[in-house]
Design a protein around this motif. Structure first.
Motif, PDB file in Angstrom:
ATOM      1  N   VAL A 130     -40.477  13.367 -17.637  1.00 50.71           N
ATOM      2  CA  VAL A 130     -40.302  12.651 -18.905  1.00 50.71           C
ATOM      3  C   VAL A 130     -39.920  13.633 -20.007  1.00 50.71           C
ATOM      4  CG1 VAL A 130     -41.507  11.411 -20.752  1.00 50.71           C
ATOM      5  CG2 VAL A 130     -41.811  10.703 -18.366  1.00 50.71           C
ATOM      6  N   LEU A 131     -40.674  14.711 -20.136  1.00 43.40           N
ATOM      7  CA  LEU A 131     -40.405  15.690 -21.188  1.00 43.40           C
ATOM      8  C   LEU A 131     -38.996  16.262 -21.074  1.00 43.40           C
ATOM      9  CD1 LEU A 131     -43.790  17.641 -21.136  1.00 43.40           C
ATOM     10  CD2 LEU A 131     -43.041  15.949 -22.829  1.00 43.40           C
ATOM     11  N   ARG A 132     -38.648  16.728 -19.892  1.00 44.11           N
ATOM     12  CA  ARG A 132     -37.365  17.398 -19.693  1.00 44.11           C
ATOM     13  C   ARG A 132     -36.178  16.435 -19.871  1.00 44.11           C
ATOM     14  NH1 ARG A 132     -38.007  22.570 -17.901  1.00 44.11           N
ATOM     15  NH2 ARG A 132     -35.906  22.646 -17.032  1.00 44.11           N
ATOM     16  N   ARG A 133     -36.286  15.240 -19.336  1.00 46.15           N
ATOM     17  CA  ARG A 133     -35.178  14.274 -19.478  1.00 46.15           C
ATOM     18  C   ARG A 133     -35.056  13.779 -20.917  1.00 46.15           C
ATOM     19  NH1 ARG A 133     -34.190   9.855 -15.222  1.00 46.15           N
ATOM     20  NH2 ARG A 133     -32.440   9.565 -16.644  1.00 46.15           N
ATOM     21  N   SER A 134     -36.176  13.551 -21.565  1.00 45.93           N
ATOM     22  CA  SER A 134     -36.136  13.096 -22.948  1.00 45.93           C
ATOM     23  C   SER A 134     -35.462  14.130 -23.837  1.00 45.93           C
ATOM     24  CB  SER A 134     -37.559  12.813 -23.450  1.00 45.93           C
ATOM     25  OG  SER A 134     -37.525  12.329 -24.765  1.00 45.93           O
ATOM     26  N   ILE A 135     -35.860  15.376 -23.690  1.00 42.48           N
ATOM     27  CA  ILE A 135     -35.252  16.445 -24.494  1.00 42.48           C
ATOM     28  C   ILE A 135     -33.767  16.576 -24.175  1.00 42.48           C
ATOM     29  CG2 ILE A 135     -35.194  18.959 -24.818  1.00 42.48           C
ATOM     30  CD1 ILE A 135     -38.335  18.789 -24.373  1.00 42.48           C
ATOM     31  N   THR A 136     -33.443  16.647 -22.904  1.00 39.12           N
ATOM     32  CA  THR A 136     -32.051  16.864 -22.482  1.00 39.12           C
ATOM     33  C   THR A 136     -31.143  15.706 -22.864  1.00 39.12           C
ATOM     34  OG1 THR A 136     -32.835  18.202 -20.626  1.00 39.12           O
ATOM     35  CG2 THR A 136     -30.585  17.379 -20.501  1.00 39.12           C
ATOM     36  N   GLU A 137     -31.611  14.470 -22.633  1.00 39.37           N
ATOM     37  CA  GLU A 137     -30.746  13.303 -22.803  1.00 39.37           C
ATOM     38  C   GLU A 137     -30.850  12.615 -24.156  1.00 39.37           C
ATOM     39  OE1 GLU A 137     -31.069  10.650 -19.383  1.00 39.37           O
ATOM     40  OE2 GLU A 137     -31.636  12.392 -18.146  1.00 39.37           O
ATOM     41  N   LEU A 138     -32.020  12.638 -24.769  1.00 37.08           N
ATOM     42  CA  LEU A 138     -32.197  11.885 -26.009  1.00 37.08           C
ATOM     43  C   LEU A 138     -32.133  12.736 -27.271  1.00 37.08           C
ATOM     44  CD1 LEU A 138     -35.101   9.503 -24.913  1.00 37.08           C
ATOM     45  CD2 LEU A 138     -32.621   9.090 -24.854  1.00 37.08           C
ATOM     46  N   CYS A 139     -32.274  14.030 -27.130  1.00 27.50           N
ATOM     47  CA  CYS A 139     -32.327  14.908 -28.305  1.00 27.50           C
ATOM     48  C   CYS A 139     -31.048  15.717 -28.505  1.00 27.50           C
ATOM     49  CB  CYS A 139     -33.529  15.844 -28.198  1.00 27.50           C
ATOM     50  SG  CYS A 139     -35.107  14.967 -28.145  1.00 27.50           S
ATOM     51  N   ASP A 189     -26.391  22.944 -26.644  1.00 23.55           N
ATOM     52  CA  ASP A 189     -26.335  24.402 -26.634  1.00 23.55           C
ATOM     53  C   ASP A 189     -27.232  24.912 -25.506  1.00 23.55           C
ATOM     54  OD1 ASP A 189     -25.798  27.092 -27.853  1.00 23.55           O
ATOM     55  OD2 ASP A 189     -27.984  27.005 -28.122  1.00 23.55           O
ATOM     56  N   PRO A 190     -26.665  25.606 -24.509  1.00 26.40           N
ATOM     57  CA  PRO A 190     -27.465  26.034 -23.344  1.00 26.40           C
ATOM     58  C   PRO A 190     -28.661  26.911 -23.704  1.00 26.40           C
ATOM     59  CG  PRO A 190     -25.121  26.406 -22.947  1.00 26.40           C
ATOM     60  CD  PRO A 190     -25.264  25.987 -24.378  1.00 26.40           C
ATOM     61  N   GLU A 191     -28.506  27.805 -24.664  1.00 30.78           N
ATOM     62  CA  GLU A 191     -29.616  28.684 -25.037  1.00 30.78           C
ATOM     63  C   GLU A 191     -30.745  27.897 -25.705  1.00 30.78           C
ATOM     64  OE1 GLU A 191     -28.096  31.959 -27.318  1.00 30.78           O
ATOM     65  OE2 GLU A 191     -26.741  32.580 -25.704  1.00 30.78           O
ATOM     66  N   THR A 192     -30.368  26.938 -26.549  1.00 34.38           N
ATOM     67  CA  THR A 192     -31.375  26.104 -27.207  1.00 34.38           C
ATOM     68  C   THR A 192     -32.126  25.273 -26.178  1.00 34.38           C
ATOM     69  OG1 THR A 192     -30.096  26.019 -29.247  1.00 34.38           O
ATOM     70  CG2 THR A 192     -31.718  24.263 -28.908  1.00 34.38           C
ATOM     71  N   LEU A 193     -31.393  24.653 -25.271  1.00 42.51           N
ATOM     72  CA  LEU A 193     -32.044  23.861 -24.222  1.00 42.51           C
ATOM     73  C   LEU A 193     -32.978  24.718 -23.379  1.00 42.51           C
ATOM     74  CD1 LEU A 193     -29.323  21.374 -23.000  1.00 42.51           C
ATOM     75  CD2 LEU A 193     -31.644  20.809 -23.701  1.00 42.51           C
ATOM     76  N   ALA A 194     -32.532  25.885 -23.006  1.00 39.45           N
ATOM     77  CA  ALA A 194     -33.363  26.775 -22.192  1.00 39.45           C
ATOM     78  C   ALA A 194     -34.653  27.130 -22.929  1.00 39.45           C
ATOM     79  CB  ALA A 194     -32.587  28.038 -21.825  1.00 39.45           C
ATOM     80  N   GLU A 195     -34.544  27.407 -24.218  1.00 40.60           N
ATOM     81  CA  GLU A 195     -35.730  27.766 -25.006  1.00 40.60           C
ATOM     82  C   GLU A 195     -36.678  26.564 -25.135  1.00 40.60           C
ATOM     83  OE1 GLU A 195     -36.853  29.433 -29.473  1.00 40.60           O
ATOM     84  OE2 GLU A 195     -34.773  29.534 -28.791  1.00 40.60           O
ATOM     85  N   TRP A 196     -36.124  25.395 -25.427  1.00 40.56           N
ATOM     86  CA  TRP A 196     -36.929  24.189 -25.623  1.00 40.56           C
ATOM     87  C   TRP A 196     -37.614  23.757 -24.324  1.00 40.56           C
ATOM     88  CZ3 TRP A 196     -34.474  19.612 -28.794  1.00 40.56           C
ATOM     89  CH2 TRP A 196     -35.469  18.729 -29.208  1.00 40.56           C
ATOM     90  N   LEU A 197     -36.924  23.905 -23.212  1.00 39.13           N
ATOM     91  CA  LEU A 197     -37.462  23.468 -21.923  1.00 39.13           C
ATOM     92  C   LEU A 197     -38.330  24.515 -21.227  1.00 39.13           C
ATOM     93  CD1 LEU A 197     -34.250  21.730 -20.535  1.00 39.13           C
ATOM     94  CD2 LEU A 197     -36.282  20.611 -21.497  1.00 39.13           C
ATOM     95  N   ALA A 198     -38.341  25.735 -21.741  1.00 41.54           N
ATOM     96  CA  ALA A 198     -39.012  26.841 -21.055  1.00 41.54           C
ATOM     97  C   ALA A 198     -40.477  26.561 -20.727  1.00 41.54           C
ATOM     98  CB  ALA A 198     -38.891  28.121 -21.880  1.00 41.54           C
ATOM     99  N   ASN A 199     -41.182  25.875 -21.613  1.00 41.04           N
ATOM    100  CA  ASN A 199     -42.597  25.612 -21.335  1.00 41.04           C
ATOM    101  C   ASN A 199     -42.851  24.182 -20.851  1.00 41.04           C
ATOM    102  OD1 ASN A 199     -42.276  24.193 -23.735  1.00 41.04           O
ATOM    103  ND2 ASN A 199     -44.194  24.936 -24.639  1.00 41.04           N
ATOM    104  N   LYS A 200     -41.802  23.478 -20.506  1.00 42.01           N
ATOM    105  CA  LYS A 200     -41.952  22.120 -19.976  1.00 42.01           C
ATOM    106  C   LYS A 200     -41.906  22.192 -18.453  1.00 42.01           C
ATOM    107  CE  LYS A 200     -41.687  20.871 -24.310  1.00 42.01           C
ATOM    108  NZ  LYS A 200     -41.327  22.087 -25.022  1.00 42.01           N
ATOM    109  N   THR A 201     -42.931  22.815 -17.890  1.00 49.01           N
ATOM    110  CA  THR A 201     -43.040  23.070 -16.457  1.00 49.01           C
ATOM    111  C   THR A 201     -44.361  22.499 -15.938  1.00 49.01           C
ATOM    112  OG1 THR A 201     -44.212  25.158 -16.750  1.00 49.01           O
ATOM    113  CG2 THR A 201     -41.781  25.255 -16.722  1.00 49.01           C
TER     114      THR A 201
END
Length: 168
Positions: free
Chosen positions: A25-34, A41-53
């Motif tokens: 939910v977290l990863r798809r919401s951030i990637t698809e809805l935000c 931006d790949p670097e922004t996504l990587a930073e935002w998703l880094a702790n969504k594990t």
């Protein structure tokens, strides 16, 4: 044409069995809805998703003072919310397939009720551009200037005074 009844959304504390679905939910919401925030931006996504594990989510579940909820519809996790004991809303994410179906509202109401139960008088959060209208619809008001979020994102402080619920 007959309107179909929308399945009820329920909330409950997140547990170990919810980890994988909650992280999805977290990863798809951030990637698809935000997208308005991260601008693909790949670097922004990587930073935002880094702790969504899964590992990090388990750490959140074990951390005292954090109330982590999942929202469910028909037995499937469709949202994730998190509030700390000091009234800071850290997460309120909805799976893209369940957007605008009451999931965010259910999470927010449950977390605000938890805050009231703790005796808190307000909830604060950092709202992304994507989420501003959602929070404003629930009487959150801007409480500060924009600040840097992940990568190219910016967040704005929001707060809501909690009304005490009177029992009859």
């Amino acid at each position: 044409m007959v309107a179909m009844a929308m399945a009820k959304v329920t909330t409950r504390p997140a547990g170990d069995a919810d980890v994988d679905a909650a992280v999805e939910v977290l990863r798809r919401s951030i990637t698809e809805l935000c997208v308005a925030d991260h601008q693909n931006d790949p670097e922004t996504l990587a930073e935002w998703l880094a702790n969504k594990t899964p590992e990090q989510f388990r750490r959140w579940l074990a951390k005292p003072g954090l109330r982590t909820l999942v929202a469910e519809r028909e037995g499937r996790v469709c949202g994730v919310g998190m509030l700390s004991a000091d009234g800071v809303l850290h997460l309120c994410y909805v799976h893209p397939d369940h957007l605008r179906r009451g999931v965010g509202r259910a999470l927010l109401v449950a977390l605000e009720n938890h805050a009231r139960g703790l005796g808190l008088e307000r909830v604060t959060l950092d709202a992304t551009t994507t989420a501003v209208k959602f929070y404003e619809a629930f009487n959150y008001r801007c409480a500060g200037a924009s600040k840097r979020g992940f990568g190219v994102t910016a967040c704005r402080a929001y707060a809501k005074a909690l009304e005490r619920r009177h029992r009859r």
